[in-house]
Design a protein around this motif. Structure first.
Motif, mmCIF file in Angstrom:
data_model
loop_
_atom_site.group_PDB
_atom_site.id
_atom_site.type_symbol
_atom_site.label_atom_id
_atom_site.label_comp_id
_atom_site.label_asym_id
_atom_site.label_seq_id
_atom_site.Cartn_x
_atom_site.Cartn_y
_atom_site.Cartn_z
ATOM 1 N N LEU A 29 0.722 -1.218 0.005
ATOM 2 C CA LEU A 29 0.021 0.105 0.005
ATOM 3 C C LEU A 29 0.861 1.271 0.020
ATOM 4 O O LEU A 29 1.859 1.314 0.778
ATOM 5 C CB LEU A 29 -0.864 -0.004 1.501
ATOM 6 N N VAL A 30 0.711 2.192 -0.934
ATOM 7 C CA VAL A 30 1.570 3.430 -0.857
ATOM 8 C C VAL A 30 0.550 4.674 -0.584
ATOM 9 O O VAL A 30 -0.552 4.732 -1.138
ATOM 10 C CB VAL A 30 2.261 3.462 -2.296
ATOM 11 N N ALA A 31 1.258 5.641 0.181
ATOM 12 C CA ALA A 31 0.437 6.827 0.146
ATOM 13 C C ALA A 31 0.448 7.673 -1.060
ATOM 14 O O ALA A 31 1.598 7.798 -1.758
ATOM 15 C CB ALA A 31 1.095 7.666 1.291
ATOM 16 N N VAL A 32 -0.781 8.253 -1.651
ATOM 17 C CA VAL A 32 -0.577 8.677 -2.883
ATOM 18 C C VAL A 32 0.002 10.120 -2.937
ATOM 19 O O VAL A 32 0.682 10.323 -3.744
ATOM 20 C CB VAL A 32 -2.078 8.923 -3.331
ATOM 21 N N ARG A 33 0.169 10.763 -1.749
ATOM 22 C CA ARG A 33 0.947 12.012 -1.672
ATOM 23 C C ARG A 33 2.369 11.725 -1.788
ATOM 24 O O ARG A 33 3.330 12.646 -2.202
ATOM 25 C CB ARG A 33 0.716 12.707 -0.475
ATOM 26 N N ALA A 34 2.883 10.490 -1.583
ATOM 27 C CA ALA A 34 4.221 10.230 -1.615
ATOM 28 C C ALA A 34 4.629 9.864 -3.023
ATOM 29 O O ALA A 34 5.975 9.525 -3.363
ATOM 30 C CB ALA A 34 4.597 8.968 -0.747
ATOM 31 N N ILE A 35 4.006 9.584 -4.066
ATOM 32 C CA ILE A 35 4.048 9.062 -5.327
ATOM 33 C C ILE A 35 4.655 10.231 -6.190
ATOM 34 O O ILE A 35 4.197 11.310 -6.404
ATOM 35 C CB ILE A 35 3.091 8.600 -6.084
ATOM 36 N N ALA A 36 6.086 10.100 -6.665
ATOM 37 C CA ALA A 36 6.483 11.135 -7.543
ATOM 38 C C ALA A 36 6.329 10.915 -8.957
ATOM 39 O O ALA A 36 5.823 11.811 -9.659
ATOM 40 C CB ALA A 36 8.015 11.188 -7.299
ATOM 41 N N ARG A 37 6.363 9.867 -9.409
ATOM 42 C CA ARG A 37 6.210 9.359 -10.686
ATOM 43 C C ARG A 37 5.980 7.736 -10.899
ATOM 44 O O ARG A 37 6.173 7.093 -9.946
ATOM 45 C CB ARG A 37 7.257 9.918 -11.524
ATOM 46 N N ALA A 38 5.561 7.561 -11.778
ATOM 47 C CA ALA A 38 5.265 5.893 -12.141
ATOM 48 C C ALA A 38 6.129 5.782 -13.682
ATOM 49 O O ALA A 38 5.884 6.506 -14.503
ATOM 50 C CB ALA A 38 3.798 5.433 -12.359
ATOM 51 N N ARG A 39 6.986 4.945 -13.739
ATOM 52 C CA ARG A 39 7.640 4.370 -14.933
ATOM 53 C C ARG A 39 7.394 2.953 -15.490
ATOM 54 O O ARG A 39 7.307 2.279 -14.713
ATOM 55 C CB ARG A 39 9.107 4.648 -14.815
ATOM 56 N N ARG A 40 7.196 3.143 -16.766
ATOM 57 C CA ARG A 40 6.971 1.588 -17.247
ATOM 58 C C ARG A 40 8.054 1.382 -18.195
ATOM 59 O O ARG A 40 8.550 2.080 -19.229
ATOM 60 C CB ARG A 40 5.715 1.825 -18.366
#
Length: 256
Positions: free
Chosen positions: A211-222
């Motif tokens: 589970l990850v805090a949405v506010r902590a997400i900087a970016r998602a890479r594929r």
């Protein structure tokens, strides 16, 4: 012949529903019975059932996650122990919900509607709209039970993590890591139990045990294979996103 899948993490619940369906829809073929959401997703892809009976709360991917990821592949009936008034407030067709313990007369009504829709080739319901409303109602009903802080033990030291400082939770078979920007600890509480006390709009499940805090997400890479990795704002650790939860990053996914 119509086909169906049953997904519930409790053996007794699966068995009860199977027996009830045999009474009210004897020609229905149960092509798979699944213990969790990830198994249900794989079975839906493999068997393409006409109907999926999904428990809302399951380990790993929830029934909601399965329905989102499989939208358009089959009709979905949620089985849930939530209060009847809360379910009615979701504002969706009655055939989409069965309250536990499942009553035979209620299931009979659901089956009649499903059979009519399948025979007529009726269009699938708008699951994304339906589940958006469902998520909203679940957040409202659970607001009073939110986790506000987490305590962990390490030897003679007790660490306190206010929930607004937690970046992510990561579980294995025994422990769950509680990670902030400057510290971390271990608890024995499983992800499924923690998730029930967290705001789903603030903490996203991105993997069976994460589970990850949405506010902590900087970016998602594929990457080139399509696998998605989440990078955090205040932590160097990168988190893997399972295919089940890739739908969260369909927009604004950074490739690199």
């Amino acid at each position: 012949m119509a086909t169906a899948l049953i997904a519930d993490d409790e053996d007794l619940q699966r068995g009860d529903l199977r027996r009830l369906l045999a009474q009210v829809w004897p020609e229905l073929e149960i092509v798979a019975e699944c213990e969790d959401g990830d198994e249900a997703l794989a079975a839906i892809a493999a068997y393409r059932p006409d109907v999926a009976f999904l428990d809302i709360r399951m380990p790993g991917s929830s029934g909601l996650d399965v329905a989102r990821a499989s939208e358009g592949r089959c009709r979905v009936v949620f089985t849930t122990a939530y209060d009847a008034h809360a379910v009615e407030a979701f504002g969706v067709g009655a055939q989409d919900y069965l309250l536990k313990p499942i009553a035979l007369d209620r299931l009979t009504q659901t089956v009649a509607r499903l059979r009519q829709q399948l025979a007529a080739g009726a269009a699938m319901p708008d699951l994304l709209r339906m589940m958006g409303e469902m998520d909203r109602q679940l957040r409202v009903s659970a607001q009073a039970e939110r986790i506000r802080w987490i305590s962990t033990n390490s030897g003679n030291t007790i660490k306190i993590f206010p929930i607004e400082e937690v970046l992510f939770f990561e579980s294995d078979s025994r422990y769950t890591r509680v990670v902030s920007a400057t510290d971390e600890g271990l608890v024995r509480t499983p992800i499924k139990q923690l998730q029930q006390g967290l705001d789903p709009g603030q903490f996203w499940q991105i993997h069976r045990g994460t589970l990850v805090a949405v506010r902590a997400i900087a970016r998602a890479r594929r990457d080139e294979a399509g696998a998605i990795t989440v990078e955090l704002r205040d932590h160097t650790e990168q988190l893997k996103v399972s295919q089940t939860y890739a739908w969260r990053f369909k927009s604004d996914v950074y490739v690199g």
